[in-house]
Design a protein around this motif. Sequence first.
Motif, PDB file in Angstrom:
ATOM      1  N   ASP A  17       0.816  -1.213   0.000  1.00  0.00           N
ATOM      2  CA  ASP A  17       0.000   0.000   0.000  1.00  0.00           C
ATOM      3  C   ASP A  17       0.848   1.261   0.000  1.00  0.00           C
ATOM      4  OD1 ASP A  17      -2.554  -1.110  -0.123  1.00  0.00           O
ATOM      5  OD2 ASP A  17      -2.570  -1.497   2.035  1.00  0.00           O
ATOM      6  N   ARG A  18       2.173   1.116   0.114  1.00  0.00           N
ATOM      7  CA  ARG A  18       3.110   2.237   0.023  1.00  0.00           C
ATOM      8  C   ARG A  18       4.198   1.841  -0.966  1.00  0.00           C
ATOM      9  NH1 ARG A  18      -0.612   3.936   2.127  1.00  0.00           N
ATOM     10  NH2 ARG A  18      -0.874   5.042   4.109  1.00  0.00           N
ATOM     11  N   ILE A  19       4.254   2.537  -2.089  1.00  0.00           N
ATOM     12  CA  ILE A  19       5.145   2.167  -3.192  1.00  0.00           C
ATOM     13  C   ILE A  19       5.972   3.376  -3.586  1.00  0.00           C
ATOM     14  CG2 ILE A  19       5.232   1.394  -5.604  1.00  0.00           C
ATOM     15  CD1 ILE A  19       2.490   0.001  -5.053  1.00  0.00           C
ATOM     16  N   ALA A  20       7.284   3.190  -3.751  1.00  0.00           N
ATOM     17  CA  ALA A  20       8.195   4.263  -4.159  1.00  0.00           C
ATOM     18  C   ALA A  20       8.841   3.896  -5.484  1.00  0.00           C
ATOM     19  CB  ALA A  20       9.257   4.490  -3.088  1.00  0.00           C
ATOM     20  N   ALA A  21       8.500   4.627  -6.531  1.00  0.00           N
ATOM     21  CA  ALA A  21       9.078   4.369  -7.850  1.00  0.00           C
ATOM     22  C   ALA A  21      10.531   4.849  -7.866  1.00  0.00           C
ATOM     23  CB  ALA A  21       8.274   5.080  -8.933  1.00  0.00           C
ATOM     24  N   PRO A  22      11.457   4.050  -8.405  1.00  0.00           N
ATOM     25  CA  PRO A  22      12.866   4.464  -8.440  1.00  0.00           C
ATOM     26  C   PRO A  22      13.124   5.546  -9.470  1.00  0.00           C
ATOM     27  CG  PRO A  22      12.581   2.344  -9.525  1.00  0.00           C
ATOM     28  CD  PRO A  22      11.246   2.702  -8.935  1.00  0.00           C
ATOM     29  N   GLY A  23      14.310   6.162  -9.395  1.00  0.00           N
ATOM     30  CA  GLY A  23      14.693   7.184 -10.355  1.00  0.00           C
ATOM     31  C   GLY A  23      14.908   6.613 -11.739  1.00  0.00           C
ATOM     32  N   CYS A  24      14.832   7.473 -12.761  1.00  0.00           N
ATOM     33  CA  CYS A  24      14.890   7.006 -14.140  1.00  0.00           C
ATOM     34  C   CYS A  24      16.242   6.384 -14.489  1.00  0.00           C
ATOM     35  CB  CYS A  24      14.547   8.138 -15.109  1.00  0.00           C
ATOM     36  SG  CYS A  24      15.543   9.637 -14.908  1.00  0.00           S
ATOM     37  N   MET A  25      17.344   7.077 -14.178  1.00  0.00           N
ATOM     38  CA  MET A  25      18.660   6.542 -14.492  1.00  0.00           C
ATOM     39  C   MET A  25      18.984   5.348 -13.607  1.00  0.00           C
ATOM     40  SD  MET A  25      20.836  10.039 -15.314  1.00  0.00           S
ATOM     41  CE  MET A  25      20.150  11.006 -13.961  1.00  0.00           C
ATOM     42  N   ALA A  26      18.501   5.377 -12.373  1.00  0.00           N
ATOM     43  CA  ALA A  26      18.692   4.234 -11.489  1.00  0.00           C
ATOM     44  C   ALA A  26      17.963   3.011 -12.040  1.00  0.00           C
ATOM     45  CB  ALA A  26      18.197   4.559 -10.088  1.00  0.00           C
ATOM     46  N   THR A  27      16.735   3.188 -12.514  1.00  0.00           N
ATOM     47  CA  THR A  27      15.978   2.078 -13.094  1.00  0.00           C
ATOM     48  C   THR A  27      16.747   1.435 -14.231  1.00  0.00           C
ATOM     49  OG1 THR A  27      13.828   2.992 -12.471  1.00  0.00           O
ATOM     50  CG2 THR A  27      13.856   1.457 -14.325  1.00  0.00           C
ATOM     51  N   ALA A  28      17.260   2.260 -15.146  1.00  0.00           N
ATOM     52  CA  ALA A  28      17.999   1.724 -16.285  1.00  0.00           C
ATOM     53  C   ALA A  28      19.232   0.955 -15.827  1.00  0.00           C
ATOM     54  CB  ALA A  28      18.394   2.858 -17.232  1.00  0.00           C
ATOM     55  N   ALA A  29      20.015   1.532 -14.928  1.00  0.00           N
ATOM     56  CA  ALA A  29      21.226   0.866 -14.463  1.00  0.00           C
ATOM     57  C   ALA A  29      20.902  -0.425 -13.719  1.00  0.00           C
ATOM     58  CB  ALA A  29      22.033   1.802 -13.582  1.00  0.00           C
ATOM     59  N   ILE A  30      19.887  -0.399 -12.881  1.00  0.00           N
ATOM     60  CA  ILE A  30      19.509  -1.590 -12.115  1.00  0.00           C
ATOM     61  C   ILE A  30      19.093  -2.721 -13.049  1.00  0.00           C
ATOM     62  CG2 ILE A  30      17.756  -2.510 -10.548  1.00  0.00           C
ATOM     63  CD1 ILE A  30      17.857   0.295  -9.158  1.00  0.00           C
ATOM     64  N   LEU A  31      18.282  -2.401 -14.054  1.00  0.00           N
ATOM     65  CA  LEU A  31      17.836  -3.444 -14.968  1.00  0.00           C
ATOM     66  C   LEU A  31      18.980  -3.960 -15.839  1.00  0.00           C
ATOM     67  CD1 LEU A  31      14.310  -2.069 -15.962  1.00  0.00           C
ATOM     68  CD2 LEU A  31      14.860  -3.946 -14.382  1.00  0.00           C
ATOM     69  N   ALA A  32      19.954  -3.110 -16.135  1.00  0.00           N
ATOM     70  CA  ALA A  32      21.119  -3.564 -16.894  1.00  0.00           C
ATOM     71  C   ALA A  32      21.993  -4.492 -16.066  1.00  0.00           C
ATOM     72  CB  ALA A  32      21.937  -2.362 -17.369  1.00  0.00           C
ATOM     73  N   LEU A  33      22.122  -4.215 -14.780  1.00  0.00           N
ATOM     74  CA  LEU A  33      23.061  -4.940 -13.932  1.00  0.00           C
ATOM     75  C   LEU A  33      22.477  -6.180 -13.260  1.00  0.00           C
ATOM     76  CD1 LEU A  33      24.734  -1.884 -12.172  1.00  0.00           C
ATOM     77  CD2 LEU A  33      25.838  -3.424 -13.804  1.00  0.00           C
ATOM     78  N   THR A  34      21.173  -6.209 -13.029  1.00  0.00           N
ATOM     79  CA  THR A  34      20.569  -7.274 -12.229  1.00  0.00           C
ATOM     80  C   THR A  34      20.880  -8.690 -12.719  1.00  0.00           C
ATOM     81  OG1 THR A  34      18.819  -5.893 -11.302  1.00  0.00           O
ATOM     82  CG2 THR A  34      18.354  -8.236 -11.473  1.00  0.00           C
ATOM     83  N   PRO A  35      20.796  -8.982 -14.028  1.00  0.00           N
ATOM     84  CA  PRO A  35      21.140 -10.352 -14.442  1.00  0.00           C
ATOM     85  C   PRO A  35      22.570 -10.745 -14.089  1.00  0.00           C
ATOM     86  CG  PRO A  35      19.983  -9.194 -16.193  1.00  0.00           C
ATOM     87  CD  PRO A  35      20.330  -8.160 -15.152  1.00  0.00           C
ATOM     88  N   LEU A  36      23.475  -9.781 -14.132  1.00  0.00           N
ATOM     89  CA  LEU A  36      24.881 -10.052 -13.847  1.00  0.00           C
ATOM     90  C   LEU A  36      25.119 -10.241 -12.354  1.00  0.00           C
ATOM     91  CD1 LEU A  36      26.368  -7.310 -16.207  1.00  0.00           C
ATOM     92  CD2 LEU A  36      25.983  -9.729 -16.735  1.00  0.00           C
ATOM     93  N   THR A  37      24.467  -9.421 -11.533  1.00  0.00           N
ATOM     94  CA  THR A  37      24.656  -9.542 -10.088  1.00  0.00           C
ATOM     95  C   THR A  37      23.905 -10.746  -9.527  1.00  0.00           C
ATOM     96  OG1 THR A  37      22.859  -7.947  -9.697  1.00  0.00           O
ATOM     97  CG2 THR A  37      25.110  -7.087  -9.782  1.00  0.00           C
ATOM     98  N   ASP A  38      22.711 -11.010 -10.045  1.00  0.00           N
ATOM     99  CA  ASP A  38      21.958 -12.185  -9.590  1.00  0.00           C
ATOM    100  C   ASP A  38      22.747 -13.466  -9.810  1.00  0.00           C
ATOM    101  OD1 ASP A  38      19.835 -10.694  -8.733  1.00  0.00           O
ATOM    102  OD2 ASP A  38      18.414 -11.417 -10.238  1.00  0.00           O
ATOM    103  N   ALA A  39      23.445 -13.533 -10.945  1.00  0.00           N
ATOM    104  CA  ALA A  39      24.204 -14.743 -11.296  1.00  0.00           C
ATOM    105  C   ALA A  39      25.636 -14.716 -10.776  1.00  0.00           C
ATOM    106  CB  ALA A  39      24.203 -14.926 -12.818  1.00  0.00           C
ATOM    107  N   GLY A  40      26.030 -13.632 -10.109  1.00  0.00           N
ATOM    108  CA  GLY A  40      27.377 -13.540  -9.573  1.00  0.00           C
ATOM    109  C   GLY A  40      28.456 -13.500 -10.633  1.00  0.00           C
ATOM    110  N   LEU A  41      28.193 -12.795 -11.744  1.00  0.00           N
ATOM    111  CA  LEU A  41      29.115 -12.818 -12.886  1.00  0.00           C
ATOM    112  C   LEU A  41      30.125 -11.684 -12.888  1.00  0.00           C
ATOM    113  CD1 LEU A  41      26.674 -13.778 -15.801  1.00  0.00           C
ATOM    114  CD2 LEU A  41      27.995 -15.277 -14.290  1.00  0.00           C
TER     115      LEU A  41
END
Length: 342
Positions: free
Chosen positions: A140-164
Amino acid sequence: MIRAAVVGAAGYIGGEVLRLLLGHPKVEVAAAVSSRYPGKRVDGPHPNLRGTTDLAFCTEEQLDSYDVLFLATPHRATMKLLPRLAPKAKTVIDLSGDFRLRDAEEFARRYGAEHTRPDLLGEFTTGLPELAREQLAGADRIAAPGCMATAAILALTPLTDAGLIEPDVDVDARTGSSGSGATAGEANLHAERSGSMRLFATSGHRHEAEIAQACGVRPVMTATGVEAVRGVQTVCRTTLREGVTEADVRAAYRRRYADEPFVRVVAQRRGLYRLPEPKILLGSNFCDVGFAADGSGSRRLLAIAALDNLVKGGAGNAVQSLNVRMGWPERLGLEFPGLHPV
């Protein structure tokens, strides 16, 4: 059908929230708050909405009760508004930076002001469905991330999730002028901005904290304002761990985003749009992600993402989060694919 109100509705992000909600089959836009234009039609500052609504701006004092409240208010203002506005709606979606970080001291360091409601920081879920879909389903309380942060997070997440990759990351972000908002100052006059590539926040960019919080890396970020009005592109310079191959990287991206409705893996060897490019994403809720390996045999890897800063980097993420919160299909109201050519 649920009733929604948008506070800060005269700005660029607020206007995008209105645009998306006015086309949403399960939402009625019941109120649009603006301190600058009370009583004026919303299609004044948002001429693209002509013919789609007769809605007029109201004041905060005129707000009633709603199912969802979108706060498209300035950084450092939302935390002061929230205590008196929260009772107006069961669900609150904040598009400012005030509740993105979980640590009050980190907020003060990044935003240059003490957080006035640190007790509320733990109540907010990150409004990025690709990372927090399960939590959003009951939030019931949601905080949308920043635009550049969103892009960087989505670019990096597959690499960090897999420990690459190694934890040190260099984030180079480019953004259009709309990221500065509808009331930006002298630096964003056309005469000053046109033709320029202005480097700003050369150290300690506030989005570093969001990226670190989401991905567990140690980012150093710079941002450059470019000629475009809309669009963000982030280039994250990373180092692969020993033994990691390009095939491992490609498999990690494909696996992580195989079922995501708004993230597309774009990493082709040739073509005009072989890597993520914001131009073809304008108006859409897509984020394209990709990568480029160093062919010389080194462990260097570029992780790249592109999006529309006002949509997937803002209003679209918020509406997508609402869809998840309500148990609706995530694409609802967000089907526009972007334009080409532009």
